[in-house]
Write an enzyme that holds these catalytic residues in place. Sequence first.
Site, PDB file in Angstrom:
ATOM      1  N   ALA A 148      -6.930   3.086   7.284  1.00  8.58           N
ATOM      2  CA  ALA A 148      -5.517   3.203   7.645  1.00  8.58           C
ATOM      3  C   ALA A 148      -5.393   3.711   9.083  1.00  8.58           C
ATOM      4  CB  ALA A 148      -4.811   4.110   6.633  1.00  8.58           C
ATOM      5  N   ASP A 153       0.821  -1.210   0.000  1.00  6.40           N
ATOM      6  CA  ASP A 153       0.000   0.000   0.000  1.00  6.40           C
ATOM      7  C   ASP A 153       0.860   1.267   0.000  1.00  6.40           C
ATOM      8  OD1 ASP A 153      -2.210  -1.583  -0.051  1.00  6.40           O
ATOM      9  OD2 ASP A 153      -2.738  -1.306   2.054  1.00  6.40           O
TER      10      ASP A 153
END
Length: 274
Positions: free
Chosen positions: A175, A59
């Site tokens: 996140a 990511d």
Amino acid sequence: MKKVLLFVKDSQSAIETAKKIQKYLIDRKVSTDIYINRRGVKPKINIKGRDLLLVVGGDGTFLAGARTVAKYQIPILGINEGRFGFLTEVEKEYAFEVLDMVLKGQIKYQKRVMISAYLKRDRTLRFLGDYLNDVVVSKSNIARMLELDVYAMGEFMMRVYGDGAIVSTPTGSTAYALSAGGPIIYPLSENLLFVPICPHTLSNRPVILPSDFEIKLINLSPDGMAYLTMDGQEGMTLKKHDQIIIKKSKHYCLMYPNPKRSFFEILKEKLKWG
């Protein structure tokens, strides 16, 4: 598609996967180059004229790629060679199958909201960049509470005493914002998310706002106590009275989803639901 750039994590495994993909594309007469994205080095590449950015990594590599191509509006496909894979949705064993579908136009890309960040120091306003996940003001290496004033569309919203605050996109809601107690927002939503980090005032709660809202964070802590981080990869130390202004970017991240897994399937897998 005629021109593809492979944006690759600096690891042996990712580079080996990228070389296999490069051969696959060249065999199909697609012009292909490989760029190795090294941690801490801001990408300096000629991206104009590319039809696709193919990210091979985790990511973090995807976030760096998204910032690189945002203003050119080049779509991105992520092949997972990292740990989490919220953004690099396609596992490498399915890379050729999904890539073939993209090349044939069988998959439509999604439009993900990005945010623009600005630093106002004294009378100077500085554009910092466009970001896909979040902008965070947090403590530096001093274990004391920060003090931040928060404004939404020019109206005072709250004063945060605590470890800081996060302004996140829907994509970034899984996140840092998630670990700080924020909600999960469906990634195609048009919203911004504000999350205080470990607030001393327990009534300070996460707030979901319309994407056209401008959010301003004013640092009231002494010089050097607060640190500004964007997408977990760029940052700087703040001075007292620095203002961080965040608003929806005029650019979107154009992202190809994994046609084999829905967002909820990814959540069930990554967050161990059920």
